[in-house]
Write an enzyme that holds these catalytic residues in place. Sequence first.
Site, PDB file in Angstrom:
ATOM      1  N   SER A 145       0.853  -1.198   0.000  1.00  0.00           N
ATOM      2  CA  SER A 145       0.000   0.000   0.000  1.00  0.00           C
ATOM      3  C   SER A 145       0.884   1.241   0.000  1.00  0.00           C
ATOM      4  O   SER A 145       2.077   1.156   0.338  1.00  0.00           O
ATOM      5  CB  SER A 145      -0.854  -0.015   1.279  1.00  0.00           C
ATOM      6  N   TYR A 158      -2.224  -0.600  10.322  1.00  0.00           N
ATOM      7  CA  TYR A 158      -2.257  -0.966   8.897  1.00  0.00           C
ATOM      8  C   TYR A 158      -0.903  -0.649   8.251  1.00  0.00           C
ATOM      9  O   TYR A 158      -0.341  -1.462   7.507  1.00  0.00           O
ATOM     10  CB  TYR A 158      -3.383  -0.184   8.216  1.00  0.00           C
ATOM     11  N   LYS A 162       1.745  -3.062   6.331  1.00  0.00           N
ATOM     12  CA  LYS A 162       2.079  -2.837   4.918  1.00  0.00           C
ATOM     13  C   LYS A 162       3.570  -2.518   4.732  1.00  0.00           C
ATOM     14  O   LYS A 162       4.163  -2.895   3.721  1.00  0.00           O
ATOM     15  CB  LYS A 162       1.186  -1.738   4.334  1.00  0.00           C
TER      16      LYS A 162
HETATM   17  P1  NAP Z   1     -11.503  -5.605  -1.021  1.00  0.00           P
HETATM   18  O1  NAP Z   1     -12.356  -5.159  -2.128  1.00  0.00           O
HETATM   19  O2  NAP Z   1     -12.019  -5.544   0.376  1.00  0.00           O
HETATM   20  O3  NAP Z   1     -10.944  -7.069  -1.320  1.00  0.00           O
HETATM   21  C1  NAP Z   1     -10.139  -7.720  -0.377  1.00  0.00           C
HETATM   22  C2  NAP Z   1     -10.456  -9.185  -0.400  1.00  0.00           C
HETATM   23  O4  NAP Z   1      -9.642  -9.835   0.603  1.00  0.00           O
HETATM   24  C3  NAP Z   1     -11.917  -9.464  -0.031  1.00  0.00           C
HETATM   25  O5  NAP Z   1     -12.495 -10.320  -0.994  1.00  0.00           O
HETATM   26  C4  NAP Z   1     -11.817 -10.125   1.327  1.00  0.00           C
HETATM   27  O6  NAP Z   1     -12.781 -11.130   1.510  1.00  0.00           O
HETATM   28  C5  NAP Z   1     -10.445 -10.798   1.249  1.00  0.00           C
HETATM   29  N1  NAP Z   1      -9.995 -11.162   2.579  1.00  0.00           N
HETATM   30  C6  NAP Z   1     -10.106 -10.474   3.741  1.00  0.00           C
HETATM   31  N2  NAP Z   1      -9.615 -11.190   4.753  1.00  0.00           N
HETATM   32  C7  NAP Z   1      -9.190 -12.365   4.236  1.00  0.00           C
HETATM   33  C8  NAP Z   1      -8.591 -13.526   4.797  1.00  0.00           C
HETATM   34  N3  NAP Z   1      -8.340 -13.636   6.104  1.00  0.00           N
HETATM   35  N4  NAP Z   1      -8.272 -14.540   3.966  1.00  0.00           N
HETATM   36  C9  NAP Z   1      -8.505 -14.457   2.629  1.00  0.00           C
HETATM   37  N5  NAP Z   1      -9.096 -13.400   2.051  1.00  0.00           N
HETATM   38  C10 NAP Z   1      -9.430 -12.357   2.854  1.00  0.00           C
HETATM   39  O7  NAP Z   1     -10.150  -4.749  -1.004  1.00  0.00           O
HETATM   40  P2  NAP Z   1      -9.215  -4.146  -2.166  1.00  0.00           P
HETATM   41  O8  NAP Z   1      -9.338  -2.688  -2.069  1.00  0.00           O
HETATM   42  O9  NAP Z   1      -9.410  -4.856  -3.437  1.00  0.00           O
HETATM   43  O10 NAP Z   1      -7.795  -4.495  -1.520  1.00  0.00           O
HETATM   44  C11 NAP Z   1      -6.963  -5.530  -1.993  1.00  0.00           C
HETATM   45  C12 NAP Z   1      -5.571  -5.324  -1.416  1.00  0.00           C
HETATM   46  O11 NAP Z   1      -5.087  -4.035  -1.822  1.00  0.00           O
HETATM   47  C13 NAP Z   1      -5.536  -5.308   0.118  1.00  0.00           C
HETATM   48  O12 NAP Z   1      -4.377  -5.959   0.570  1.00  0.00           O
HETATM   49  C14 NAP Z   1      -5.485  -3.825   0.447  1.00  0.00           C
HETATM   50  O13 NAP Z   1      -4.888  -3.580   1.709  1.00  0.00           O
HETATM   51  C15 NAP Z   1      -4.651  -3.320  -0.693  1.00  0.00           C
HETATM   52  N6  NAP Z   1      -4.808  -1.890  -0.961  1.00  0.00           N
HETATM   53  C16 NAP Z   1      -6.004  -1.362  -1.320  1.00  0.00           C
HETATM   54  C17 NAP Z   1      -6.100   0.001  -1.571  1.00  0.00           C
HETATM   55  C18 NAP Z   1      -7.377   0.657  -1.992  1.00  0.00           C
HETATM   56  O14 NAP Z   1      -7.408   1.888  -2.061  1.00  0.00           O
HETATM   57  N7  NAP Z   1      -8.448  -0.070  -2.283  1.00  0.00           N
HETATM   58  C19 NAP Z   1      -4.975   0.814  -1.431  1.00  0.00           C
HETATM   59  C20 NAP Z   1      -3.764   0.242  -1.057  1.00  0.00           C
HETATM   60  C21 NAP Z   1      -3.688  -1.122  -0.832  1.00  0.00           C
HETATM   61  P3  NAP Z   1     -14.136 -10.859   2.343  1.00  0.00           P
HETATM   62  O15 NAP Z   1     -14.783  -9.714   1.665  1.00  0.00           O
HETATM   63  O16 NAP Z   1     -14.841 -12.158   2.210  1.00  0.00           O
HETATM   64  O17 NAP Z   1     -13.677 -10.536   3.722  1.00  0.00           O
END
Ligand code: NAP
Length: 256
Positions: A145, A158, A162
């Site tokens: 992140s 967080y 990260k």
């Molecule tokens: P998202 O839409 O919430 O998708 C994350 C997925 O991870 C969800 O399907 C969730 O499943 C799954 N998950 C959560 N806990 C888990 C576990 N214990 N085991 C296996 N799967 C699990 O989030 P996203 O925004 O796409 O984020 C994806 C990655 O990018 C994350 O690591 C996040 O920290 C990183 N990121 C995101 C952003 C942003 O702005 N969106 C920015 C920087 C980094 P459930 O829904 O079933 O819990």
Amino acid sequence: MPITFDFTDKVVFITGAGSGIGRATAEAFAAAGADVAVTDTTDEPLRETARLVEAYGRRAFVALCDVTDGRSIEDAVTAAGDTLGPIDIAVNNAGIEQPPTPLAETSEDEFDRLMAVDLRGVFLSMKYEVLAMGERGGSIVNISSGAGVVGIKGQAAYAAAKHGILGMAKSAALDYAAQGIQINAICPGIIETPMMDRFSGGTPEGRARVIAQEPIGRMGTTEEIASAVLWLSSDLGGFAVGHALVVDGGQTIGIS
Ligand code: NAP
């Protein structure tokens, strides 16, 4: 020379593939010819991701997998390999967010939960992926992140997780570079996903507040992160080792 991504008959393993960046990455790999093992904790969203992969004529394998549980990951990696063939590429994307909280108001349980999913989950995923790849080699991309490269107010736990991903990815990259396993990380900025909807509250004011962190003046798209994952995993990205690729609309480059 035209540059295209061709992952024909490659096997990709993705955690957190039921939503957001994970789902877009699964689709992008399938569009480029790969078969994709999609894993997550909830069944129905995963099945939808599998349908999107199959719509490109590629094979999808679905496994419920909780990244906090080593046995769960080991089983999913083994089953994916048995069904689709040896894993060539792994994307450790599963993660949870921290609602904005100053450090002293963050509960011990919440800190432990963030570490368990966002840091230990990446450790366990890499461990079993590396063991499965073995001497064949492969590529592993870990999703960190912007909070992996700078501190962010209200995000101490967080950001610790990260930042930890980057130290772990760089060290593991050194462990396995000579074996042909290429390990990197991506640091996304504010990306339009269900996680970001929860984080911002999804209201016009909440969205404006997070977009204000972005010099580019908008959120990033999941495709803009997926394309970076594909580059790092491709032959053309083969010289990137232990790299933390920041794709963040300028969020972390300085004070504006
Ligand atoms: P998202 O839409 O919430 O998708 C994350 C997925 O991870 C969800 O399907 C969730 O499943 C799954 N998950 C959560 N806990 C888990 C576990 N214990 N085991 C296996 N799967 C699990 O989030 P996203 O925004 O796409 O984020 C994806 C990655 O990018 C994350 O690591 C996040 O920290 C990183 N990121 C995101 C952003 C942003 O702005 N969106 C920015 C920087 C980094 P459930 O829904 O079933 O819990």
